[in-house]
Design an enzyme around this catalytic site. Structure first.
Site, PDB file in Angstrom:
ATOM      1  N   TYR A 311       0.809  -1.220   0.000  1.00 15.01           N
ATOM      2  CA  TYR A 311       0.000   0.000   0.000  1.00 15.01           C
ATOM      3  C   TYR A 311       0.844   1.272   0.000  1.00 15.01           C
ATOM      4  O   TYR A 311       0.493   2.259   0.647  1.00 15.01           O
ATOM      5  CB  TYR A 311      -1.048   0.014   1.118  1.00 15.01           C
ATOM      6  CG  TYR A 311      -0.651  -0.485   2.498  1.00 15.01           C
ATOM      7  CD1 TYR A 311       0.376   0.097   3.214  1.00 15.01           C
ATOM      8  CD2 TYR A 311      -1.363  -1.523   3.100  1.00 15.01           C
ATOM      9  CE1 TYR A 311       0.707  -0.346   4.479  1.00 15.01           C
ATOM     10  CE2 TYR A 311      -1.047  -1.975   4.374  1.00 15.01           C
ATOM     11  CZ  TYR A 311       0.000  -1.380   5.051  1.00 15.01           C
ATOM     12  OH  TYR A 311       0.309  -1.828   6.314  1.00 15.01           O
ATOM     13  N   CYS A 337      11.952 -12.643  -6.809  1.00 16.78           N
ATOM     14  CA  CYS A 337      11.735 -12.692  -8.255  1.00 16.78           C
ATOM     15  C   CYS A 337      10.333 -12.212  -8.570  1.00 16.78           C
ATOM     16  O   CYS A 337       9.399 -12.997  -8.801  1.00 16.78           O
ATOM     17  CB  CYS A 337      12.024 -14.076  -8.784  1.00 16.78           C
ATOM     18  SG  CYS A 337      13.775 -14.384  -8.694  1.00 16.78           S
ATOM     19  N   TYR A 365       3.325  -3.879  11.543  1.00 15.04           N
ATOM     20  CA  TYR A 365       2.905  -4.472  10.265  1.00 15.04           C
ATOM     21  C   TYR A 365       4.078  -4.811   9.359  1.00 15.04           C
ATOM     22  O   TYR A 365       3.958  -4.797   8.147  1.00 15.04           O
ATOM     23  CB  TYR A 365       1.914  -3.547   9.528  1.00 15.04           C
ATOM     24  CG  TYR A 365       0.772  -3.141  10.421  1.00 15.04           C
ATOM     25  CD1 TYR A 365      -0.162  -4.092  10.820  1.00 15.04           C
ATOM     26  CD2 TYR A 365       0.662  -1.850  10.924  1.00 15.04           C
ATOM     27  CE1 TYR A 365      -1.175  -3.759  11.685  1.00 15.04           C
ATOM     28  CE2 TYR A 365      -0.346  -1.504  11.791  1.00 15.04           C
ATOM     29  CZ  TYR A 365      -1.265  -2.464  12.171  1.00 15.04           C
ATOM     30  OH  TYR A 365      -2.270  -2.136  13.032  1.00 15.04           O
TER      31      TYR A 365
HETATM   32  C1  PLP Z   1      -5.716  -2.533  13.119  1.00 15.48           C
HETATM   33  C2  PLP Z   1      -6.619  -2.009  14.098  1.00 15.48           C
HETATM   34  C3  PLP Z   1      -6.193  -1.054  15.027  1.00 15.48           C
HETATM   35  C4  PLP Z   1      -4.805  -0.477  15.046  1.00 15.48           C
HETATM   36  O1  PLP Z   1      -4.575   0.388  13.989  1.00 15.48           O
HETATM   37  P1  PLP Z   1      -3.194   1.173  13.876  1.00 15.48           P
HETATM   38  O2  PLP Z   1      -3.299   1.879  12.587  1.00 15.48           O
HETATM   39  O3  PLP Z   1      -2.096   0.188  13.872  1.00 15.48           O
HETATM   40  O4  PLP Z   1      -3.084   2.061  15.033  1.00 15.48           O
HETATM   41  C5  PLP Z   1      -7.098  -0.636  15.969  1.00 15.48           C
HETATM   42  N1  PLP Z   1      -8.369  -1.116  15.989  1.00 15.48           N
HETATM   43  C6  PLP Z   1      -8.811  -2.032  15.105  1.00 15.48           C
HETATM   44  C7  PLP Z   1     -10.200  -2.521  15.197  1.00 15.48           C
HETATM   45  C8  PLP Z   1      -7.963  -2.494  14.118  1.00 15.48           C
HETATM   46  O5  PLP Z   1      -8.416  -3.386  13.240  1.00 15.48           O
END
Ligand code: PLP
Length: 416
Positions: A311, A337, A365
């Site tokens: 992304y 690759c 992530y």
């Molecule tokens: C992924 C997620 C978060 C965390 O998001 P960040 O961008 O890493 O802070 C919080 N709440 C829910 C429900 C999520 O799916």
């Protein structure tokens, strides 16, 4: 070892080059001091009677990291039954663990109920099924406030086309289901994605949630998801957390006063707590000059860090072996690759084969999305905690790749 010049503080603190030599590359390194600092920044900014920070553990699930957050006193935000089960391995109390799934089966939700975590429901069909099966279990409702938080459309989740949450316009329908089933709604939730650009947009979303909350009796908490944007590039804007803290705390306290009950204010950040704490260290295999470009090819790829290809995430890339070198322009690519470009036309101090390049903001992530594509081993992970470095995941080996495969007797053995 002397601190490396012209490096961001966290990398200098980590003695990154020494770690690259000690543990080899590619390597993820995390600094618990930065996780702690980020946690304190939130708890210092919000002045409410009851505040709970739930770490969104999908960002980085290594058990050492879960233990750090448990010691700090956070809860967890979980999005799968497997994360719920992790909660019970590393967290003592399920009281504030929230399970926020999307498009999972009712069977999986049943398992989460049995585990005792709080359930966040994000569609009306599941709410109805839930009411039939568990009329006495309180729920949280995930509302989609239809605000566009800004940032990448691929990770923005609060807008009108998003698959997440129940539209705020459907709240009357939710209310009918809740009343008909005799359910109790204990929480309201929104999560707009942490790429939110302005505190103003966020406060608008908060007002929408307060409006819905007024209609519900016996609430215990309001969960504002994750809303803190961190600077990633030089000169990037960040959420002014102090300003947001001041304004939202004031509105929240007013709301509680009118509502007649002290509610808990919950946030569930992932990136904010761990992104900056992580660096990804890689070694340059090849410097390749083509007619138009100088490529720096490293000993990793989208198998280990997919965000730039997935992304368009931006990660600063720093040459820690030659920080004083003359800057040149490079396109940094991986060894997979498949096109796996980490950064195009980046100005980096002269890169030589064998140099160590560090990717910043690699805590969230990054490892958690790593794969074995091209049959490559996933990297090792190291934690710096109270001045010590600890290996918290060993590098994989060939046995790890074969571990779950089933050998069929119908084929001749390889060695005949
Ligand atoms: C992924 C997620 C978060 C965390 O998001 P960040 O961008 O890493 O802070 C919080 N709440 C829910 C429900 C999520 O799916």
């Amino acid at each position: 070892m002397e601190a490396l010049p012209s490096l961001p503080n966290n990398l200098a603190r980590l003695n990154a080059l020494e770690l690259a030599q000690k543990y080899d590359c590619p390597l993820y390194v995390y600094d618990s001091a930065i996780m702690k600092r980020q946690y304190r920044r939130i708890t210092d900014a919000f002045r409410v009677k009851k505040l709970k920070i739930n770490y969104a553990c999908k960002a980085l699930t290594n058990q050492a990291v879960l233990n750090i957050f448990r010691e700090l006193g956070t809860g967890l935000d979980t999005v799968s039954i497997q994360e719920v089960l992790l909660v019970f391995l590393f967290f003592v109390s399920a009281k504030y663990e929230i399970y926020t799934p999307n498009c999972v089966s009712i069977e999986e939700i049943n398992r989460a109920v049995a585990a005792g975590v709080r359930i966040n429901i994000d569609n009306i069909s599941i709410l109805e099924q839930f009411g039939h099966l568990h009329p006495t279990v309180p729920v949280c409702i995930r509302i989609n406030p239809h605000i566009y938080a800004g940032g990448s459309s691929k990770i923005s989740v609060g807008h009108i086309d998003s698959k997440f949450g129940i539209s705020v316009h459907q709240m009357p329908h939710v209310q009918r289901v809740v009343e008909a089933m005799g359910l109790r709604v204990e929480g309201l939730h929104m999560h707009t994605g942490s790429d939110i650009l302005a505190a103003g947009v966020f406060l608008q979303g908060a007002e929408i949630l307060f409006n819905s909350a007024r209609e519900i009796q016996d609430l215990e908490y309001i969960d504002f998801g994750s809303c803190f944007k961190e600077p990633i590039k030089e000169n990037d804007i960040a959420t002014d957390i102090e300003e947001l803290g001041e304004k939202l705390s004031q509105r929240f306290n007013e709301f509680c006063q009118n509502y007649g009950r002290e509610l808990t204010l919950i946030f569930e950040p992932g990136k904010f707590l761990v992104s900056e704490a992580g660096a990804f260290l890689t070694r340059v295999n090849v410097v390749k000059q083509t007619t138009s470009t100088v490529f720096a090819g490293i000993d990793s790829g989208l198998n280990h860090l997919i965000r730039p290809m997935f992304y368009d995430a931006y990660h600063r890339i720093i040459n820690i072996s030659n920080p004083q070198g003359k800057p040149r322009i490079y396109t940094v690519v991986g060894y997979i690759c498949e096109t796996d470009t980490f950064g195009v036309n980046r100005k980096i101090p002269e890169v030589r084969e064998g140099d160590v390049l560090a990717f910043l903001n690699a805590g969230a992530y990054c490892f958690s999305m790593a794969s074995n594509y091209n049959s490559r081993f996933r990297p090792a992970e190291v934690l710096i905690h109270e001045g010590q470095d600890y290996l918290i995941r060993r590098r994989e080996n060939l046995e790890d790749l074969l571990q779950n495969q089933v050998e069929l007797p119908i084929f001749n053995s390889v060695n005949v």
